[in-house]
Design a protein around this motif. Structure first.
Motif, PDB file in Angstrom:
ATOM      1  N   UNK A 257       8.130   2.023  -9.990  1.00 29.90           N
ATOM      2  CA  UNK A 257       7.617   1.842 -11.357  1.00 29.90           C
ATOM      3  C   UNK A 257       6.126   2.190 -11.401  1.00 29.90           C
ATOM      4  N   UNK A 258       5.696   2.758 -12.511  1.00 29.58           N
ATOM      5  CA  UNK A 258       4.318   3.228 -12.604  1.00 29.58           C
ATOM      6  C   UNK A 258       3.326   2.092 -12.387  1.00 29.58           C
ATOM      7  N   UNK A 259       3.586   0.921 -12.952  1.00 30.33           N
ATOM      8  CA  UNK A 259       2.654  -0.191 -12.812  1.00 30.33           C
ATOM      9  C   UNK A 259       2.489  -0.593 -11.350  1.00 30.33           C
ATOM     10  N   UNK A 260       3.601  -0.511 -10.586  1.00 31.06           N
ATOM     11  CA  UNK A 260       3.533  -0.863  -9.179  1.00 31.06           C
ATOM     12  C   UNK A 260       2.758   0.191  -8.386  1.00 31.06           C
ATOM     13  N   UNK A 261       2.984   1.464  -8.717  1.00 29.74           N
ATOM     14  CA  UNK A 261       2.259   2.544  -8.050  1.00 29.74           C
ATOM     15  C   UNK A 261       0.762   2.442  -8.304  1.00 29.74           C
ATOM     16  N   UNK A 262       0.383   2.133  -9.541  1.00 32.18           N
ATOM     17  CA  UNK A 262      -1.037   1.994  -9.873  1.00 32.18           C
ATOM     18  C   UNK A 262      -1.657   0.804  -9.143  1.00 32.18           C
ATOM     19  N   UNK A 263      -0.876  -0.250  -8.986  1.00 32.19           N
ATOM     20  CA  UNK A 263      -1.367  -1.429  -8.290  1.00 32.19           C
ATOM     21  C   UNK A 263      -1.589  -1.150  -6.804  1.00 32.19           C
ATOM     22  N   UNK A 264      -0.729  -0.322  -6.209  1.00 34.76           N
ATOM     23  CA  UNK A 264      -0.818  -0.041  -4.785  1.00 34.76           C
ATOM     24  C   UNK A 264      -1.762   1.108  -4.447  1.00 34.76           C
ATOM     25  N   UNK A 265      -2.063   1.952  -5.426  1.00 33.85           N
ATOM     26  CA  UNK A 265      -2.830   3.173  -5.143  1.00 33.85           C
ATOM     27  C   UNK A 265      -4.185   2.930  -4.474  1.00 33.85           C
ATOM     28  N   UNK A 266      -5.003   1.950  -4.920  1.00 39.73           N
ATOM     29  CA  UNK A 266      -6.297   1.774  -4.245  1.00 39.73           C
ATOM     30  C   UNK A 266      -6.173   1.514  -2.753  1.00 39.73           C
ATOM     31  N   UNK A 267      -5.239   0.661  -2.348  1.00 38.79           N
ATOM     32  CA  UNK A 267      -5.088   0.370  -0.923  1.00 38.79           C
ATOM     33  C   UNK A 267      -4.408   1.510  -0.185  1.00 38.79           C
ATOM     34  N   UNK A 268      -3.619   2.321  -0.907  1.00 37.94           N
ATOM     35  CA  UNK A 268      -2.901   3.417  -0.246  1.00 37.94           C
ATOM     36  C   UNK A 268      -3.853   4.407   0.418  1.00 37.94           C
ATOM     37  N   UNK A 269      -5.103   4.485  -0.069  1.00 39.31           N
ATOM     38  CA  UNK A 269      -6.095   5.362   0.561  1.00 39.31           C
ATOM     39  C   UNK A 269      -6.309   5.002   2.016  1.00 39.31           C
ATOM     40  N   UNK A 270      -6.134   3.730   2.351  1.00 32.44           N
ATOM     41  CA  UNK A 270      -6.492   3.240   3.671  1.00 32.44           C
ATOM     42  C   UNK A 270      -5.264   2.908   4.524  1.00 32.44           C
ATOM     43  N   UNK A 271      -4.108   3.452   4.115  1.00 30.67           N
ATOM     44  CA  UNK A 271      -2.881   3.304   4.900  1.00 30.67           C
ATOM     45  C   UNK A 271      -2.560   4.662   5.515  1.00 30.67           C
ATOM     46  N   UNK A 272      -2.835   4.859   6.803  1.00 32.68           N
ATOM     47  CA  UNK A 272      -2.602   6.172   7.419  1.00 32.68           C
ATOM     48  C   UNK A 272      -1.118   6.535   7.421  1.00 32.68           C
ATOM     49  N   UNK A 273      -0.836   7.813   7.249  1.00 29.95           N
ATOM     50  CA  UNK A 273       0.547   8.288   7.340  1.00 29.95           C
ATOM     51  C   UNK A 273       1.064   8.085   8.758  1.00 29.95           C
TER      52      UNK A 273
ATOM     53  N   UNK B 134       0.756  -1.250   0.000  1.00 33.94           N
ATOM     54  CA  UNK B 134       0.000   0.000   0.000  1.00 33.94           C
ATOM     55  C   UNK B 134       0.779   1.289   0.000  1.00 33.94           C
ATOM     56  N   UNK B 135       2.113   1.218   0.042  1.00 37.67           N
ATOM     57  CA  UNK B 135       2.908   2.448   0.065  1.00 37.67           C
ATOM     58  C   UNK B 135       3.289   2.851  -1.355  1.00 37.67           C
ATOM     59  N   UNK B 136       3.025   4.093  -1.710  1.00 33.60           N
ATOM     60  CA  UNK B 136       3.304   4.594  -3.051  1.00 33.60           C
ATOM     61  C   UNK B 136       4.382   5.663  -2.969  1.00 33.60           C
TER      62      UNK B 136
ATOM     63  N   UNK C 269     -10.078   8.591  -8.262  1.00 31.41           N
ATOM     64  CA  UNK C 269      -9.621   9.574  -9.241  1.00 31.41           C
ATOM     65  C   UNK C 269      -8.832  10.686  -8.555  1.00 31.41           C
ATOM     66  N   UNK C 270      -9.321  11.171  -7.419  1.00 31.67           N
ATOM     67  CA  UNK C 270      -8.623  12.225  -6.687  1.00 31.67           C
ATOM     68  C   UNK C 270      -7.258  11.751  -6.204  1.00 31.67           C
ATOM     69  N   UNK C 271      -7.203  10.537  -5.659  1.00 35.85           N
ATOM     70  CA  UNK C 271      -5.934   9.995  -5.180  1.00 35.85           C
ATOM     71  C   UNK C 271      -4.980   9.751  -6.335  1.00 35.85           C
ATOM     72  N   UNK C 272      -5.476   9.198  -7.421  1.00 36.39           N
ATOM     73  CA  UNK C 272      -4.637   8.919  -8.582  1.00 36.39           C
ATOM     74  C   UNK C 272      -4.094  10.207  -9.188  1.00 36.39           C
ATOM     75  N   UNK C 273      -4.903  11.258  -9.196  1.00 34.99           N
ATOM     76  CA  UNK C 273      -4.441  12.537  -9.727  1.00 34.99           C
ATOM     77  C   UNK C 273      -3.237  13.042  -8.939  1.00 34.99           C
TER      78      UNK C 273
ATOM     79  N   UNK D 139       4.877  13.882 -12.514  1.00 31.08           N
ATOM     80  CA  UNK D 139       5.041  14.979 -13.474  1.00 31.08           C
ATOM     81  C   UNK D 139       5.835  16.120 -12.844  1.00 31.08           C
ATOM     82  N   UNK D 140       5.510  16.456 -11.591  1.00 31.13           N
ATOM     83  CA  UNK D 140       6.205  17.542 -10.920  1.00 31.13           C
ATOM     84  C   UNK D 140       7.683  17.269 -10.750  1.00 31.13           C
ATOM     85  N   UNK D 141       8.040  16.048 -10.416  1.00 32.79           N
ATOM     86  CA  UNK D 141       9.454  15.698 -10.257  1.00 32.79           C
ATOM     87  C   UNK D 141      10.166  15.736 -11.605  1.00 32.79           C
ATOM     88  N   UNK D 142       9.467  15.315 -12.657  1.00 28.54           N
ATOM     89  CA  UNK D 142      10.056  15.375 -13.996  1.00 28.54           C
ATOM     90  C   UNK D 142      10.313  16.819 -14.427  1.00 28.54           C
TER      91      UNK D 142
END
Length: 233
Positions: free
Chosen positions: A68-84, A61-63, A118-122, A129-132
């Motif tokens: 790699x983008x594919x790994x980030x996309x795979x983890x993003x749904x669960x990342x919503x529910x992993x508190x900082x 769940x950590x992004x 969508x909000x989290x993925x954005x 993009x910002x780092x690039x």
């Protein structure tokens, strides 16, 4: 006081009526997804604070922008529910219970999940993009932000709040939310604040799409027929 009451009713009356009707009719059965999300967040918080569970939660769940983008996309749904880890977990639980709960009642569970994702993925994609672009580019970010662990429900909560305010014509509240996110970026230059703005931008696009989809045929330019667009649960 009566003027304030009238203003409050005009701003939050439709939203309050929708939430109250849903809770009166179904009580906790109105928010099963929200209850599950709160429980999942509490569970991930418990597991990641155990010596045996921290790496497991990171792996699923950590992004990070360096992933790699594919790994980030795979983890993003669960990342919503992993508190900082650096923030109190009760804050994440309260955000989910309140905002996700209202959204589930008013928008339905699947629409709530789509907007939250969508909000989290954005925010996640903006970080790349910002780092690039680099620290000196417009909307750019320093390379060190690629190492920041990007988890938690905050981007989803902000996005849902803005969508709900648009849906129920609470435009002043929406403006306050947006202004608060802008002030956050100005006062505390961090990745999370910029991701919140990216989430708002993505949700505003969803609002525009929804407005176009639900605009009645032949609607005149004076704004007649400007009632709430029908949203089915």
């Amino acid at each position: 006081m009566s003027a304030l009451v009238r203003l409050a009713r005009a701003e939050w009356g439709p939203l309050y009526a929708a939430v109250r009707a849903g809770l009166v009719e179904r009580r906790l059965r109105a928010i099963p997804m929200t209850v599950a999300a709160v429980c999942l967040t509490a569970l991930t918080q418990y597991v990641q604070n155990q010596a045996w569970g921290y790496q497991f939660v990171q792996n699923i769940g950590a992004v990070r922008a360096e992933d790699p983008l594919w790994l980030a996309l795979l983890r993003t749904p669960l990342s919503l529910f992993v508190p900082a880890l650096d923030l109190p977990v009760w804050g994440a639980l309260a955000q989910i219970l309140l905002v996700f709960g209202i959204a589930e009642i008013c928008l339905g569970r699947w629409r709530t999940l789509v907007i939250a994702y969508v909000a989290t993925l954005a925010g996640t994609l903006y970080a790349r993009v910002g780092i690039a672009l680099g620290p000196h580019g417009f909307l750019g970010l320093p390379a060190s932000d690629s190492l920041v662990v990007d988890t938690g429900p905050s981007a989803a909560v902000v996005g849902l709040a803005v969508f709900l305010c648009w849906r129920y014509h609470a435009y002043v509240t929406a403006g306050v939310v947006v202004a608060a996110m802008v002030v956050e970026v100005l006062l505390k230059e961090n990745l999370a604040g910029r991701e919140h703005l990216a989430a708002i931008a993505a949700v505003l696009v969803l609002c525009a799409i929804s407005e176009l989809r639900h605009r009645p045929p032949g609607r005149d330019r004076t704004g007649s027929g400007s009632g709430l667009p029908p949203i089915q649960s």
